[in-house]
Design a protein around this motif. Sequence first.
Motif, mmCIF file in Angstrom:
data_model
loop_
_atom_site.group_PDB
_atom_site.id
_atom_site.type_symbol
_atom_site.label_atom_id
_atom_site.label_comp_id
_atom_site.label_asym_id
_atom_site.label_seq_id
_atom_site.Cartn_x
_atom_site.Cartn_y
_atom_site.Cartn_z
ATOM 1 N N ILE A 276 0.902 -1.334 0.079
ATOM 2 C CA ILE A 276 -0.082 0.000 -0.011
ATOM 3 C C ILE A 276 0.727 1.264 0.018
ATOM 4 C CG2 ILE A 276 -1.474 1.233 1.635
ATOM 5 C CD1 ILE A 276 -2.939 -1.357 2.162
ATOM 6 N N LYS A 277 2.106 1.380 0.859
ATOM 7 C CA LYS A 277 3.022 2.504 0.821
ATOM 8 C C LYS A 277 3.522 2.652 -0.511
ATOM 9 C CE LYS A 277 4.312 1.818 5.878
ATOM 10 N NZ LYS A 277 5.101 1.834 6.699
ATOM 11 N N SER A 278 3.544 1.491 -1.300
ATOM 12 C CA SER A 278 4.491 1.792 -2.655
ATOM 13 C C SER A 278 3.470 2.361 -3.602
ATOM 14 C CB SER A 278 4.931 0.503 -3.047
ATOM 15 O OG SER A 278 6.198 0.079 -2.083
ATOM 16 N N TYR A 279 1.961 1.824 -3.659
ATOM 17 C CA TYR A 279 1.253 2.318 -4.677
ATOM 18 C C TYR A 279 1.064 3.694 -4.273
ATOM 19 C CZ TYR A 279 0.320 -2.658 -5.985
ATOM 20 O OH TYR A 279 0.565 -3.706 -6.521
ATOM 21 N N HIS A 280 0.886 4.135 -2.769
ATOM 22 C CA HIS A 280 0.469 5.582 -2.643
ATOM 23 C C HIS A 280 1.964 6.366 -3.188
ATOM 24 C CE1 HIS A 280 -2.273 4.817 0.932
ATOM 25 N NE2 HIS A 280 -2.776 4.812 -0.169
ATOM 26 N N SER A 281 2.854 5.994 -2.867
ATOM 27 C CA SER A 281 4.200 6.665 -3.607
ATOM 28 C C SER A 281 3.924 6.921 -4.891
ATOM 29 C CB SER A 281 5.609 6.055 -3.221
ATOM 30 O OG SER A 281 5.699 5.805 -1.630
ATOM 31 N N ALA A 282 3.634 5.905 -5.737
ATOM 32 C CA ALA A 282 3.302 6.264 -7.185
ATOM 33 C C ALA A 282 2.171 7.500 -7.404
ATOM 34 C CB ALA A 282 3.086 4.882 -7.831
ATOM 35 N N LEU A 283 1.138 7.260 -6.574
ATOM 36 C CA LEU A 283 0.314 8.249 -6.779
ATOM 37 C C LEU A 283 0.690 9.694 -6.380
ATOM 38 C CD1 LEU A 283 -3.007 6.037 -5.451
ATOM 39 C CD2 LEU A 283 -2.232 6.629 -7.896
ATOM 40 N N MET A 284 1.420 9.842 -5.442
ATOM 41 C CA MET A 284 2.000 10.896 -5.177
ATOM 42 C C MET A 284 2.764 11.498 -6.536
ATOM 43 S SD MET A 284 1.160 12.488 -2.304
ATOM 44 C CE MET A 284 2.593 13.530 -2.115
ATOM 45 N N VAL A 285 3.238 10.909 -7.074
ATOM 46 C CA VAL A 285 4.289 10.952 -8.179
ATOM 47 C C VAL A 285 3.137 11.466 -9.423
ATOM 48 C CG1 VAL A 285 5.900 10.563 -10.078
ATOM 49 C CG2 VAL A 285 6.471 9.976 -7.524
ATOM 50 N N ASP A 286 2.249 10.550 -9.678
ATOM 51 C CA ASP A 286 1.277 10.723 -10.841
ATOM 52 C C ASP A 286 0.068 10.303 -10.263
ATOM 53 O OD1 ASP A 286 -0.167 11.041 -13.042
ATOM 54 O OD2 ASP A 286 1.097 9.391 -14.151
ATOM 55 N N SER A 287 -0.757 11.285 -10.048
ATOM 56 C CA SER A 287 -2.402 10.710 -9.374
ATOM 57 C C SER A 287 -2.990 10.190 -10.651
ATOM 58 C CB SER A 287 -3.049 11.985 -9.044
ATOM 59 O OG SER A 287 -3.298 13.054 -10.020
ATOM 60 N N ARG A 288 -2.750 9.923 -11.720
ATOM 61 C CA ARG A 288 -3.521 9.639 -12.873
ATOM 62 C C ARG A 288 -3.052 8.153 -13.281
ATOM 63 N NH1 ARG A 288 -4.400 10.919 -17.636
ATOM 64 N NH2 ARG A 288 -6.596 10.539 -17.554
ATOM 65 N N HIS A 289 -2.006 7.565 -12.326
ATOM 66 C CA HIS A 289 -1.394 6.227 -12.446
ATOM 67 C C HIS A 289 -2.326 5.334 -12.327
ATOM 68 C CE1 HIS A 289 2.139 3.704 -13.564
ATOM 69 N NE2 HIS A 289 2.134 3.428 -12.436
ATOM 70 N N TYR A 290 -3.028 4.778 -13.108
ATOM 71 C CA TYR A 290 -3.942 3.941 -12.924
ATOM 72 C C TYR A 290 -3.554 2.618 -12.402
ATOM 73 C CZ TYR A 290 -3.576 1.223 -17.045
ATOM 74 O OH TYR A 290 -3.067 0.364 -18.193
ATOM 75 N N ASN A 291 -2.409 2.187 -12.533
ATOM 76 C CA ASN A 291 -1.904 0.879 -12.286
ATOM 77 C C ASN A 291 -1.801 0.667 -10.666
ATOM 78 O OD1 ASN A 291 -0.448 2.070 -14.800
ATOM 79 N ND2 ASN A 291 -0.533 -0.310 -15.071
ATOM 80 N N ALA A 292 -1.343 1.828 -10.145
ATOM 81 C CA ALA A 292 -1.468 1.897 -8.612
ATOM 82 C C ALA A 292 -2.812 2.060 -8.158
ATOM 83 C CB ALA A 292 -0.792 3.359 -8.229
ATOM 84 N N TRP A 293 -3.743 2.715 -8.629
ATOM 85 C CA TRP A 293 -4.875 2.641 -8.125
ATOM 86 C C TRP A 293 -5.729 1.073 -7.994
ATOM 87 C CZ3 TRP A 293 -6.940 6.198 -5.281
ATOM 88 C CH2 TRP A 293 -6.527 7.671 -5.705
ATOM 89 N N TYR A 294 -5.339 0.338 -9.350
ATOM 90 C CA TYR A 294 -5.707 -0.928 -9.544
ATOM 91 C C TYR A 294 -4.847 -1.875 -8.527
ATOM 92 C CZ TYR A 294 -5.115 -5.466 -11.638
ATOM 93 O OH TYR A 294 -5.012 -6.935 -11.879
ATOM 94 N N GLY A 295 -3.667 -1.675 -8.114
ATOM 95 C CA GLY A 295 -3.031 -2.371 -7.172
ATOM 96 C C GLY A 295 -3.885 -2.347 -5.806
ATOM 97 N N LEU A 296 -3.909 -0.983 -5.383
ATOM 98 C CA LEU A 296 -4.494 -0.860 -3.964
ATOM 99 C C LEU A 296 -6.117 -1.422 -4.181
ATOM 100 C CD1 LEU A 296 -3.675 2.823 -3.483
ATOM 101 C CD2 LEU A 296 -3.024 1.170 -2.155
ATOM 102 N N GLY A 297 -6.926 -1.491 -5.164
ATOM 103 C CA GLY A 297 -7.847 -2.075 -5.362
ATOM 104 C C GLY A 297 -7.722 -3.606 -4.976
ATOM 105 N N MET A 298 -6.743 -4.358 -5.799
ATOM 106 C CA MET A 298 -6.471 -5.784 -5.523
ATOM 107 C C MET A 298 -6.256 -6.156 -4.115
ATOM 108 S SD MET A 298 -6.963 -7.283 -8.333
ATOM 109 C CE MET A 298 -6.346 -8.846 -8.036
ATOM 110 N N ILE A 299 -5.402 -5.205 -3.308
ATOM 111 C CA ILE A 299 -5.066 -5.435 -2.156
ATOM 112 C C ILE A 299 -6.409 -5.548 -1.092
ATOM 113 C CG2 ILE A 299 -3.863 -4.604 -0.078
ATOM 114 C CD1 ILE A 299 -1.593 -3.913 -1.519
ATOM 115 N N TYR A 300 -7.131 -4.460 -1.237
ATOM 116 C CA TYR A 300 -8.468 -4.461 -0.454
ATOM 117 C C TYR A 300 -9.352 -5.454 -0.877
ATOM 118 C CZ TYR A 300 -6.632 0.024 1.145
ATOM 119 O OH TYR A 300 -5.969 0.970 1.751
ATOM 120 N N LEU A 301 -9.163 -6.071 -2.124
ATOM 121 C CA LEU A 301 -10.159 -7.085 -2.325
ATOM 122 C C LEU A 301 -9.743 -8.439 -1.761
ATOM 123 C CD1 LEU A 301 -12.562 -7.903 -4.329
ATOM 124 C CD2 LEU A 301 -10.783 -8.515 -6.143
#
Length: 752
Positions: A580-605
């Motif tokens: 989760i920390k790594s995905y959040h770091s990616a979103l801090m760099v690029d908020s439209r980096h959909y791969n990170a949003w997808y990764g967070l969704g998979m973790i919560y799933l």
Amino acid sequence: MEAILAECVRDNLRHFVHRNAIFMCERLCAEFPSETNLQLLATCYLQNNQAHCAYQILKGAHMAQCRYLFALSCFQMDLLTEAEAALSPSDSSTEVPNGAAGHYLLGLIFRYTDRRESAIHHFNQALALDPLLWTAYEELCILGAAEEATKVFDEGASLCIQKQYLHIALYSQNMRESGEDHDIASSRNLGSSDDSTRQLQTQGNGQRDISRNNHGAPSSQPLNCGSAGLPFYNTPSPMATQSQLSGVAPPPLLRNAQPNGPNVRAFVADNSPRQTVNPTIPGPRRKFVDEGKLRKVSERLFSDSGQRRSMRLAGESVVNTNSFLSVSGNGTSHSSKFLGGSKLTSVASRSFTYRKGQSWTNENAEEGIHHEVHDDSRSSIAATNSSQSVDSRLLEEEGLSRSSGAATLSCSRYNDGASEILSILRFLGDGFRLSCLSRCKDALDVYIRLPQKHYNTGWVLSQVGKAYFEMVDYLEADRAFTLARIASPYSLEGMDIYSTVLYHLKEDMKLSYLAQELVATDRLAPQSWCAMGNCYSLQKDHETALKNFQRSVQLNSRFAYAHTLCGHEHVSLEDFENGIKSYHSALMVDSRHYNAWYGLGMIYLRQEKFEFSEHHFRMAFRINPLSSVIMSYLGTALHALKKNNEALEMMERAILADKKNPLPLYQKANILVSMENLDGALAVLEELKEYAPCESSVYALMGRIYKRRNMHDKAMLHFGLALDLKPSATDVAAIKAAIEKLHVPDELEDDL
């Protein structure tokens, strides 16, 4: 001394001799401490990748360029607050330093501090000031706020380019031409500086002007007079020898001097003889040397000097009509002159022809004599000054003619050039904008319309490969990236995505070769270590893969995809917290980096936090609304939240988006089973068997459906087929448990 040291430093920077540039610039600052010289020293350190040195040097500087360099060093050191303070104007009347580049840097600062609207404003400002600042348009595309390229790179942009670059080129050209005219005028003035010793000869039919030294002997230096560049010539005279031998000055020569005329233009226009200064009756001829020899010498001298001048002008006329203005990579403007041949030719002919078409050279060559007249020095000086004023006017006319001709031709060339550049940028801009909006098919249609020479470049082919990657067409993506490697084997653009393509294709040999090749090319590039990490991840060595991805992040903390790959490896290692920390770091760099949003969704799933999972999948879906995979998992999250109708609708959209993707068909069957639509579920699974004949989960689900319909034989058959396809250990346990409870009713099975 200061000028020499400064030019030495700039020359070293041009030739990338950074160590010597730093050393000499330190000497410059020691001798002449000033903010301008400190700026030059900071430039040396920045070009030598020593931003911390530039930071210390420029701290507290006030000049606009110094503030820009200070902000740039802060940005490289990740001191974004100080960088923003250096660039932000203190009041509304103050401009951002360094124009378009300053706005672009300020836009990057706002982007990385999560102030999207301010970043968009400054990127637009940068493009308005310089339409060729392509990276500003790229950033707008990444932020999802770019206008259509046809609106950005339009006629207004063309006019801006012409105004900006033509002004620089014409300024450089005028500086060069004024330097040349100054040289001509200087040489002329140098030749006529000793007016008191120059004596003129005048006669009604022909004139000859001979410059002499203080003793009346011919000068040894030819003098350049007038804009036509007609050189004076000297012939040897025995009087010089006599003067030198006797030490007594010879008697004054009889002269008939007239300069080029009080008004050459009027003289040529009416083509009639004009009264000369002090016309006198010719005296007796005095022959000092043999007349035939003198004629030969005179003709040879006139022929040589006249040909050199005319050939130079002819060469300039030919070259300059085919030359064009250009700006070099280091920002120095180089200009070529566009000289009108007719103007120069007419001036030259006026200089060589004196009256009634009679050539000055022929007159002097035929005469070869001196006519003695009495004249005072005042008339001689006045005549010389009149000649200078006429030549000055001719120089001004030539300059005006050359400048107007150059401006007209330069405007035409710049208009055509700007239109061609903007035409290419419109194609590239539309393609990149559509790719960032995940409209990959449309982007490919735009790229294919590019000229072949631009399509077959590394950047365009990499963008084509990325488009196929987003469309989950890995084979075509592999072909495009292979062509990109052939076109630009030195470029690492898109190689991180290429390594992921090979990962999905399970091309372990090609991936290993690519990773080693990239590391050998550039060990300090984040793409190289992303490829190496994917290589280890394919071998199921997730710990080593994670170390390589972390190395990539260390090299460039603003590389969003490296953060995302770290998150994937953390998930593979069941380390969800760090993932989760790594995905959040990616979103801090690029908020439209959909791969990170997808990764967070998979973790919560996987953690069965379905509401969080739905939120993150929806965020990814907003950014990439055409991804079949994202729609499938969003439907799965909705199904887990008992929103079966929405889930079923999302699965239908996912199937339409990519009919080759088996996941939405399988999830649709699951949803139909939960809705007790067993026949519909079986129909979907039968269709799915054609796309994925070796997928064990398909046969396992069909076995459960047949069991619920009390068709135990078919259920047992499909459970056996599922086990034969070697499923994962978890699936094997579930299938064996279902076989053991084959004859147990579902109601009792739920109670158990």
